[in-house]
Design a protein around this motif. Sequence first.
Motif, short mmCIF file in Angstrom:
data_model
loop_
_atom_site.label_atom_id
_atom_site.label_comp_id
_atom_site.label_asym_id
_atom_site.label_seq_id
_atom_site.Cartn_x
_atom_site.Cartn_y
_atom_site.Cartn_z
N UNK A 1 0.84 -1.21 0.00
CA UNK A 1 0.00 0.00 0.00
C UNK A 1 0.87 1.25 0.00
N UNK A 2 1.97 1.25 0.75
CA UNK A 2 2.90 2.39 0.74
C UNK A 2 3.42 2.64 -0.67
N UNK A 3 3.77 1.56 -1.38
CA UNK A 3 4.25 1.71 -2.76
C UNK A 3 3.17 2.30 -3.66
N UNK A 4 1.94 1.83 -3.49
CA UNK A 4 0.83 2.36 -4.30
C UNK A 4 0.64 3.85 -4.02
N UNK A 5 0.62 4.23 -2.73
CA UNK A 5 0.44 5.64 -2.37
C UNK A 5 1.58 6.49 -2.92
N UNK A 6 2.79 5.97 -2.85
CA UNK A 6 3.94 6.71 -3.39
C UNK A 6 3.77 6.97 -4.89
N UNK A 7 3.33 5.97 -5.62
CA UNK A 7 3.13 6.14 -7.06
C UNK A 7 1.95 7.07 -7.35
N UNK A 8 0.91 6.99 -6.52
CA UNK A 8 -0.22 7.91 -6.69
C UNK A 8 0.24 9.35 -6.54
N UNK B 1 3.32 10.43 -6.95
CA UNK B 1 4.26 10.71 -8.03
C UNK B 1 3.52 11.13 -9.30
N UNK B 2 2.41 10.48 -9.60
CA UNK B 2 1.69 10.74 -10.84
C UNK B 2 0.44 11.62 -10.65
N UNK B 3 0.26 12.16 -9.45
CA UNK B 3 -0.84 13.09 -9.22
C UNK B 3 -2.21 12.44 -9.20
N UNK B 4 -2.30 11.18 -8.80
CA UNK B 4 -3.57 10.46 -8.72
C UNK B 4 -4.14 10.65 -7.32
N UNK B 5 -5.38 11.13 -7.21
CA UNK B 5 -5.94 11.41 -5.90
C UNK B 5 -6.85 10.29 -5.38
N UNK B 6 -7.31 9.40 -6.25
CA UNK B 6 -8.22 8.35 -5.81
C UNK B 6 -7.97 7.09 -6.63
N UNK B 7 -8.02 5.94 -5.95
CA UNK B 7 -7.80 4.66 -6.62
C UNK B 7 -8.71 3.63 -5.99
N UNK B 8 -9.31 2.80 -6.82
CA UNK B 8 -10.11 1.70 -6.31
C UNK B 8 -9.67 0.43 -7.02
N UNK B 9 -9.38 -0.62 -6.23
CA UNK B 9 -8.98 -1.91 -6.75
C UNK B 9 -9.93 -2.95 -6.19
N UNK B 10 -10.44 -3.80 -7.05
CA UNK B 10 -11.38 -4.82 -6.63
C UNK B 10 -11.00 -6.13 -7.31
N UNK B 11 -11.02 -7.22 -6.54
CA UNK B 11 -10.90 -8.55 -7.13
C UNK B 11 -12.02 -9.40 -6.56
N UNK B 12 -11.92 -10.70 -6.66
CA UNK B 12 -13.02 -11.58 -6.24
C UNK B 12 -13.34 -11.50 -4.75
N UNK B 13 -12.35 -11.18 -3.92
CA UNK B 13 -12.60 -11.20 -2.48
C UNK B 13 -12.37 -9.88 -1.77
N UNK B 14 -11.63 -8.97 -2.37
CA UNK B 14 -11.23 -7.75 -1.67
C UNK B 14 -11.58 -6.49 -2.45
N UNK B 15 -11.75 -5.42 -1.68
CA UNK B 15 -11.93 -4.09 -2.26
C UNK B 15 -10.98 -3.17 -1.51
#
Length: 138
Positions: free
Chosen positions: A15-22, A24-38
């Motif tokens: 999650x730290x890596x994801x936040x760092x990249x967000x 870096x690229x100016x992304x303010x919101x991200x949603x990831x969903x798979x079969x079991x997790x959101x």
Amino acid sequence: MNRDAVSVPGRVSVIRDIVSRMRQYGISSLEYRDNTDLLHISLEKPHEPTVSAISPAPLAQTGVIRSPDMGIFRAVHPLRQGRPVQMHDEIVEKQIVGYVEAGEVLLAIPAGCHGRITDIMARDNQPVGYHQDIFLVT
């Protein structure tokens, strides 16, 4: 993300890596969903520093001490013996009141004000979020 395959510290690192990249690229919101997790991450814009020609106000007698980053809250340094901060303890500004283990980095949590601990909102070894409230000081 398979809960059984990744430990809590491992998840925090991802999650730290994801936040760092967000950031870096100016992304303010991200949603990831798979079969079991959101997973939904929203980042606030950083506060712009303000410059004042007058002296800053004295420290408030009431404050919230927040986590400097997301990770695992540690009440005491893992390599040192010590007494954790407890309810009704008197603390002073810049006193280290705990730590956040963020991957392989251990970040100190300094008190931003002086006063008495009136609430402890995180437990030792508990995951905490970025700028999550940890202590209430009055």
